[in-house]
Scaffold this motif. Structure first.
Motif, PDB file in Angstrom:
ATOM      1  N   GLY A 199       9.088  93.235  12.771  1.00 22.98           N
ATOM      2  CA  GLY A 199       8.954  93.018  11.341  1.00 22.98           C
ATOM      3  C   GLY A 199       7.541  92.587  10.960  1.00 22.98           C
ATOM      4  O   GLY A 199       6.995  93.035   9.951  1.00 22.98           O
ATOM      5  N   MET A 200       6.937  91.729  11.772  1.00 18.64           N
ATOM      6  CA  MET A 200       5.562  91.284  11.498  1.00 18.64           C
ATOM      7  C   MET A 200       4.567  92.444  11.633  1.00 18.64           C
ATOM      8  O   MET A 200       3.645  92.578  10.824  1.00 18.64           O
ATOM      9  N   LEU A 201       4.767  93.294  12.626  1.00 21.94           N
ATOM     10  CA  LEU A 201       3.899  94.461  12.780  1.00 21.94           C
ATOM     11  C   LEU A 201       4.082  95.430  11.613  1.00 21.94           C
ATOM     12  O   LEU A 201       3.117  96.020  11.122  1.00 21.94           O
ATOM     13  N   ASP A 202       5.312  95.590  11.159  1.00 20.45           N
ATOM     14  CA  ASP A 202       5.592  96.455  10.022  1.00 20.45           C
ATOM     15  C   ASP A 202       4.915  95.922   8.766  1.00 20.45           C
ATOM     16  O   ASP A 202       4.333  96.678   7.984  1.00 20.45           O
ATOM     17  N   LEU A 203       4.926  94.608   8.588  1.00 21.28           N
ATOM     18  CA  LEU A 203       4.268  93.989   7.445  1.00 21.28           C
ATOM     19  C   LEU A 203       2.751  94.179   7.499  1.00 21.28           C
ATOM     20  O   LEU A 203       2.115  94.472   6.480  1.00 21.28           O
ATOM     21  N   ALA A 204       2.175  94.064   8.690  1.00 18.36           N
ATOM     22  CA  ALA A 204       0.727  94.264   8.838  1.00 18.36           C
ATOM     23  C   ALA A 204       0.345  95.704   8.502  1.00 18.36           C
ATOM     24  O   ALA A 204      -0.653  95.943   7.810  1.00 18.36           O
ATOM     25  N   LEU A 205       1.135  96.664   8.970  1.00 19.24           N
ATOM     26  CA  LEU A 205       0.840  98.064   8.675  1.00 19.24           C
ATOM     27  C   LEU A 205       1.045  98.371   7.194  1.00 19.24           C
ATOM     28  O   LEU A 205       0.288  99.144   6.597  1.00 19.24           O
ATOM     29  N   LEU A 206       2.043  97.753   6.584  1.00 18.46           N
ATOM     30  CA  LEU A 206       2.274  97.935   5.149  1.00 18.46           C
ATOM     31  C   LEU A 206       1.071  97.434   4.354  1.00 18.46           C
ATOM     32  O   LEU A 206       0.632  98.079   3.398  1.00 18.46           O
ATOM     33  N   THR A 207       0.510  96.314   4.770  1.00 15.10           N
ATOM     34  CA  THR A 207      -0.684  95.778   4.110  1.00 15.10           C
ATOM     35  C   THR A 207      -1.858  96.744   4.251  1.00 15.10           C
ATOM     36  O   THR A 207      -2.587  96.996   3.284  1.00 15.10           O
ATOM     37  N   ALA A 208      -2.039  97.288   5.451  1.00 13.08           N
ATOM     38  CA  ALA A 208      -3.126  98.245   5.685  1.00 13.08           C
ATOM     39  C   ALA A 208      -2.941  99.498   4.829  1.00 13.08           C
ATOM     40  O   ALA A 208      -3.902 100.017   4.242  1.00 13.08           O
ATOM     41  N   ASN A 209      -1.699  99.994   4.735  1.00 16.94           N
ATOM     42  CA  ASN A 209      -1.441 101.183   3.918  1.00 16.94           C
ATOM     43  C   ASN A 209      -1.656 100.911   2.440  1.00 16.94           C
ATOM     44  O   ASN A 209      -2.135 101.793   1.709  1.00 16.94           O
ATOM     45  N   ALA A 210      -1.337  99.732   1.984  1.00 18.09           N
ATOM     46  CA  ALA A 210      -1.583  99.386   0.576  1.00 18.09           C
ATOM     47  C   ALA A 210      -3.086  99.401   0.297  1.00 18.09           C
ATOM     48  O   ALA A 210      -3.527  99.888  -0.755  1.00 18.09           O
ATOM     49  N   ASN A 211      -3.876  98.908   1.230  1.00 22.50           N
ATOM     50  CA  ASN A 211      -5.328  98.924   1.087  1.00 22.50           C
ATOM     51  C   ASN A 211      -5.852 100.368   1.098  1.00 22.50           C
ATOM     52  O   ASN A 211      -6.719 100.726   0.294  1.00 22.50           O
ATOM     53  N   GLN A 212      -5.315 101.200   1.987  1.00 24.90           N
ATOM     54  CA  GLN A 212      -5.712 102.610   2.029  1.00 24.90           C
ATOM     55  C   GLN A 212      -5.353 103.308   0.717  1.00 24.90           C
ATOM     56  O   GLN A 212      -6.128 104.112   0.199  1.00 24.90           O
ATOM     57  N   LEU A 213      -4.196 102.995   0.186  1.00 25.14           N
ATOM     58  CA  LEU A 213      -3.758 103.592  -1.080  1.00 25.14           C
ATOM     59  C   LEU A 213      -4.717 103.223  -2.210  1.00 25.14           C
ATOM     60  O   LEU A 213      -5.072 104.064  -3.043  1.00 25.14           O
TER      61      LEU A 213
END
Length: 153
Positions: A29-43
């Motif tokens: 879950g923590m890794l998923d949250l980190a990747l979600l943050t990165a994707n939001a920044n990419q978006l």
């Protein structure tokens, strides 16, 4: 006797498998949250670049798919954390959900490889496109004002 330890007949103590499962789910879950943050920044970068970026729609679609899958995997992780795999009737549904979660993580990884392959816009390109757009807007407004002034004279 603590709940997170199982005692065997010869008094050797093994860690509770359910505690391991809970910790693994939390880590995922923590890794998923980190990747979600990165994707939001990419978006944000892709939206800032706008149509100037040659792969605008491709990146937008891939990032959106990745975010949707990440939210789905997060919900599966939350659901999976409700099971106690020490109970016999919880093992099969927990395993099924874990398989879906693993498949979702694989798809997210593949999608993010493609996001990297198509590249994100350079920050300098985003800034220069905003400057160019602002300059074009000023020129258009100036030309329009001059036309109106000339028409009235």
């Amino acid at each position: 006797m603590p709940e997170d330890v199982i005692t065997l007949e010869n008094e050797n103590k093994l860690p509770d498998i359910n505690v391991y499962q809970q910790k693994k789910t939390l880590a995922q879950g923590m890794l998923d949250l980190a990747l979600l943050t990165a994707n939001a920044n990419q978006l944000r970068y892709v939206i800032d670049a706008g149509y100037m970026h040659e792969y605008y729609y491709t990146n937008l679609t891939l990032i959106a798919a990745s975010v949707i899958l990440q939210i789905s995997v997060g919900m599966l992780l939350l659901w999976n954390s409700t099971f106690n795999i020490n109970k016999q009737h919880h093992i099969v549904p927990a395993n099924t959900i874990n398989n879906f979660t693993t498949s979702g993580i694989f798809l997210i990884t593949v999608i993010n490889v493609f996001i990297s392959a198509f590249g994100l816009p350079d920050r300098s390109m985003v800034l220069s496109s905003q400057i160019v757009t602002k300059g074009m807007l000023q020129t258009i407004c100036k030309d329009n004002f001059e036309l109106q002034t000339n028409a009235t004279n």
